[in-house]
Design an enzyme around this catalytic site. Sequence first.
Site, PDB file in Angstrom:
ATOM      1  CG  HIS A 111      -2.061   0.896   1.186  1.00 20.19           C
ATOM      2  ND1 HIS A 111      -2.240   1.921   2.095  1.00 20.19           N
ATOM      3  CD2 HIS A 111      -3.124   0.980   0.334  1.00 20.19           C
ATOM      4  CE1 HIS A 111      -3.342   2.577   1.831  1.00 20.19           C
ATOM      5  NE2 HIS A 111      -3.910   2.037   0.770  1.00 20.19           N
ATOM      6  CE  LYS A 113      -1.283   4.743  -1.752  1.00 19.10           C
ATOM      7  NZ  LYS A 113      -1.996   4.245  -0.561  1.00 19.10           N
ATOM      8  CG  ASP A 118      18.911  11.240 -10.326  1.00 17.15           C
ATOM      9  OD1 ASP A 118      18.871  10.163 -10.952  1.00 17.15           O
ATOM     10  OD2 ASP A 118      18.807  12.356 -10.866  1.00 17.15           O
ATOM     11  CG  HIS A 291      -7.242   8.446  -0.530  1.00 19.47           C
ATOM     12  ND1 HIS A 291      -5.910   8.311  -0.852  1.00 19.47           N
ATOM     13  CD2 HIS A 291      -7.768   7.202  -0.589  1.00 19.47           C
ATOM     14  CE1 HIS A 291      -5.642   7.038  -1.111  1.00 19.47           C
ATOM     15  NE2 HIS A 291      -6.753   6.346  -0.949  1.00 19.47           N
ATOM     16  CE  LYS A 293      -4.116   6.781   2.662  1.00 21.64           C
ATOM     17  NZ  LYS A 293      -5.547   6.689   2.710  1.00 21.64           N
ATOM     18  CG  ASP A 298       1.371  19.136  21.873  1.00 19.40           C
ATOM     19  OD1 ASP A 298       0.175  19.492  21.917  1.00 19.40           O
ATOM     20  OD2 ASP A 298       1.897  18.440  22.752  1.00 19.40           O
TER      21      ASP A 298
END
Length: 407
Positions: A111, A113, A118, A291, A293, A298
Amino acid sequence: MAWIGGNRIELLENGEEFFPRVFDAIRSAEREVIIETFILFEDKVGNALADAMREAARRGVKVDLMIDGFGSPDLSEAYIQSLGQAGVRMRAFDPGQQFLGQRLNLFRRMHRKIVVIDGRLAFVGGINYSADHVMDFGPKAKQDYSVALTGPIVSEIHRFVLHAIAVGGKGAGWFRRRIKAAPQAELAPTGDAEVQFVTRDNRRHTNDIERHYLAAIRSARRRIVIANAYFFPGYRLIKALRRAARRGVEVNLILQGEPDMPIVKVAASMLYHHLLHAGVHIYEYCQRPLHGKVAVVDDRWSTVGSSNLDPLSLSLNLEANVVVRDAAFAQELQSRLDRLMQNHCKHVEAADLDEWSGWRLVRSFFVFHLLRWYPSWAGWLPRHAPRLKPVVDPKSTETGAARTDHA
């Protein structure tokens, strides 16, 4: 894990900010492009990515693309073959055969991404390569986040993605050669952010991302903002949020109000009574599907990545987040989340919920014990070694079998 200082981190919101940066970076690559993604669709975004990868590969850049066999199942033979002919090495994580028209490899998905260019520039977040991450897709366009990173942390991310390819099929010898060939000198500082690259797997790092969330929530003194698309966390995290609210911390959750899958809202709403009665504030994002996450604690601690706070991400999937200690970045992320809460969210009040009933009490009992024990139950599922199967190898013309498995 030690904090790695000297990094520059930039927040990228939605496909409008993310895709141009990634595609430009691929076009500017000199030696190497490595991409991991859960979803790659053959639409205007997927075609633009393919164009950038093909152009880079034809210039002699090493281009490695890793997709998930469940999340990216329907790429055409022409699309795949065009990448291979240009020199792109494309692999699928756990490609699975269909049974009665259904794909059965639902669990332990790749899952993540991640993009590394380089060995000096990295992108980490939750945005897939599909047109539903840009606003012109319409009311179902997704709200999401990623980050661009430079500095010493990129060496850690680079080593990780090379190792992922090696473990999935290339082997230790290939990994050592690729590491040796890649520039491994310590990258110079580019900013002031302290960063950790935190992953979740089914072997040695089964709960690293969750532990970072727990540590931040338990140490919070003023404010917590969590925006998470699929929210059904474990018992420990729910307890930590309730305790934080009861000791006077302002705890804000941004959850889906217009979900891409209705079950997502149903599951999260089962927790509303427990959270609201402890003083947690719940906001449902209603403009379009959420979508993201991400989280801020603080004005200093923050995280962006691929991991939801649900059983799949916390107990089954392969995930990757960056955890950041940097006041400027935390303030930027918090400002954008505050704008969501103020302008595009419904503030859920206890009065909005149904009154307690006998059925709700029974349901809450079972939900409580599911949250308490699901990490242990997830461990009963097969812990197979991840397989990266070539979808197409530019060194070989025998691609038909790989395409059949992938489709």
